[in-house]
Design a protein around this motif. Structure first.
Motif, short mmCIF file in Angstrom:
data_model
loop_
_atom_site.label_atom_id
_atom_site.label_comp_id
_atom_site.label_asym_id
_atom_site.label_seq_id
_atom_site.Cartn_x
_atom_site.Cartn_y
_atom_site.Cartn_z
N LEU A 5 -12.90 -22.60 33.45
CA LEU A 5 -11.79 -23.27 32.79
C LEU A 5 -10.62 -23.38 33.76
N ILE A 6 -9.84 -24.42 33.59
CA ILE A 6 -8.64 -24.62 34.41
C ILE A 6 -7.46 -24.11 33.59
N LYS A 7 -6.90 -22.98 34.04
CA LYS A 7 -5.83 -22.33 33.29
C LYS A 7 -4.49 -22.36 34.01
N THR A 8 -4.51 -22.48 35.33
CA THR A 8 -3.27 -22.42 36.11
C THR A 8 -3.17 -23.63 37.02
N LYS A 9 -2.00 -23.79 37.60
CA LYS A 9 -1.80 -24.86 38.56
C LYS A 9 -2.73 -24.69 39.76
N ARG A 10 -2.91 -23.46 40.16
CA ARG A 10 -3.80 -23.18 41.30
C ARG A 10 -5.24 -23.56 40.96
N ASP A 11 -5.70 -23.21 39.74
CA ASP A 11 -7.04 -23.61 39.29
C ASP A 11 -7.16 -25.14 39.31
N TYR A 12 -6.11 -25.81 38.86
CA TYR A 12 -6.09 -27.27 38.82
C TYR A 12 -6.21 -27.86 40.22
N GLU A 13 -5.46 -27.32 41.16
CA GLU A 13 -5.52 -27.81 42.53
C GLU A 13 -6.90 -27.59 43.15
N ARG A 14 -7.49 -26.44 42.87
CA ARG A 14 -8.86 -26.17 43.37
C ARG A 14 -9.86 -27.16 42.76
N ALA A 15 -9.70 -27.40 41.47
CA ALA A 15 -10.61 -28.33 40.80
C ALA A 15 -10.50 -29.73 41.39
N THR A 21 -14.66 -33.55 46.87
CA THR A 21 -15.89 -33.37 47.66
C THR A 21 -17.11 -33.88 46.92
N LEU A 22 -17.04 -33.91 45.61
CA LEU A 22 -18.19 -34.35 44.79
C LEU A 22 -18.11 -35.82 44.39
N PHE A 23 -17.07 -36.49 44.79
CA PHE A 23 -16.77 -37.82 44.27
C PHE A 23 -17.93 -38.81 44.34
N ASP A 24 -18.72 -38.78 45.37
CA ASP A 24 -19.82 -39.74 45.54
C ASP A 24 -21.17 -39.19 45.08
N ALA A 25 -21.16 -38.11 44.31
CA ALA A 25 -22.42 -37.50 43.85
C ALA A 25 -23.19 -38.46 42.94
N LYS A 26 -24.47 -38.42 43.06
CA LYS A 26 -25.37 -39.27 42.24
C LYS A 26 -25.51 -38.66 40.85
N LYS A 27 -25.62 -39.53 39.85
CA LYS A 27 -25.86 -39.08 38.48
C LYS A 27 -27.19 -38.35 38.39
N ASN A 28 -27.27 -37.48 37.40
CA ASN A 28 -28.49 -36.72 37.12
C ASN A 28 -28.93 -35.82 38.27
N THR A 29 -27.96 -35.37 39.05
CA THR A 29 -28.22 -34.37 40.07
C THR A 29 -27.32 -33.18 39.74
N ASP A 30 -27.55 -32.06 40.40
CA ASP A 30 -26.68 -30.90 40.17
C ASP A 30 -25.23 -31.24 40.49
N ASN A 31 -25.01 -31.89 41.63
CA ASN A 31 -23.64 -32.26 42.00
C ASN A 31 -23.07 -33.31 41.04
N GLY A 32 -23.90 -34.22 40.58
CA GLY A 32 -23.46 -35.22 39.61
C GLY A 32 -23.05 -34.58 38.30
N ASP A 33 -23.82 -33.61 37.85
CA ASP A 33 -23.47 -32.89 36.62
C ASP A 33 -22.18 -32.10 36.79
N GLU A 34 -22.03 -31.46 37.96
CA GLU A 34 -20.81 -30.71 38.23
C GLU A 34 -19.60 -31.65 38.24
N LEU A 35 -19.76 -32.80 38.85
CA LEU A 35 -18.68 -33.80 38.89
C LEU A 35 -18.26 -34.20 37.48
N GLU A 36 -19.21 -34.44 36.63
CA GLU A 36 -18.91 -34.87 35.27
C GLU A 36 -18.18 -33.78 34.47
N VAL A 37 -18.67 -32.55 34.55
CA VAL A 37 -18.04 -31.45 33.84
C VAL A 37 -16.64 -31.17 34.39
N LEU A 38 -16.52 -31.18 35.70
CA LEU A 38 -15.24 -30.94 36.34
C LEU A 38 -14.21 -32.02 35.95
N SER A 39 -14.67 -33.25 35.87
CA SER A 39 -13.79 -34.35 35.46
C SER A 39 -13.25 -34.13 34.06
#
Length: 118
Positions: A5-15, A21-39
């Protein structure tokens, strides 16, 4: 994937940094899933910490007129008389329920924007 969860400004900046770094991740991949949840987590944090209020009704009307290349005469055609349109744009007249209905119907301005006080 180490999502938290993003609770602080620092967490937000890290996210945000991780999202970049994940911006170009393909859908239905681990990185793609992480990108979607993080968004979604970032969006929730931004909604809670940086809320955007609805615009002033008259400013919304002026903005839509500009977007559509419309004039005060076009507004008068929607709400009645040219003098009424002038009074409205100069905030000397309030929107009536019928004006709100017509502006929503004809110009797709959200009713929740038009009913706000100004």
């Amino acid at each position: 994937m180490n999502i938290r969860l993003i609770k602080t400004k620092r967490d937000y900046e890290r996210a945000l940094a991780r999202l970049e770094t994940l911006f170009d991740a393909k859908k239905n991949t681990d990185n793609g899933d992480e990108l979607e949840v993080l968004s979604l987590l970032i969006e929730k944090y931004e909604d809670d910490h940086f809320p955007i209020d609805l615009p002033d009704p008259v400013e919304a009307i002026k903005f839509r007129m500009e977007q559509l290349g419309l004039t005060q005469t076009d507004l008068a055609d929607i709400i009645g008389h040219k003098s009424r349109a002038s009074e409205l744009l100069n905030k000397k007249r309030k929107l009536s329920l019928e004006m709100i209905r017509q502006l929503h119907k004809n110009w797709n301005i959200p009713t929740e924007v038009l009913i706000r006080a100004y």
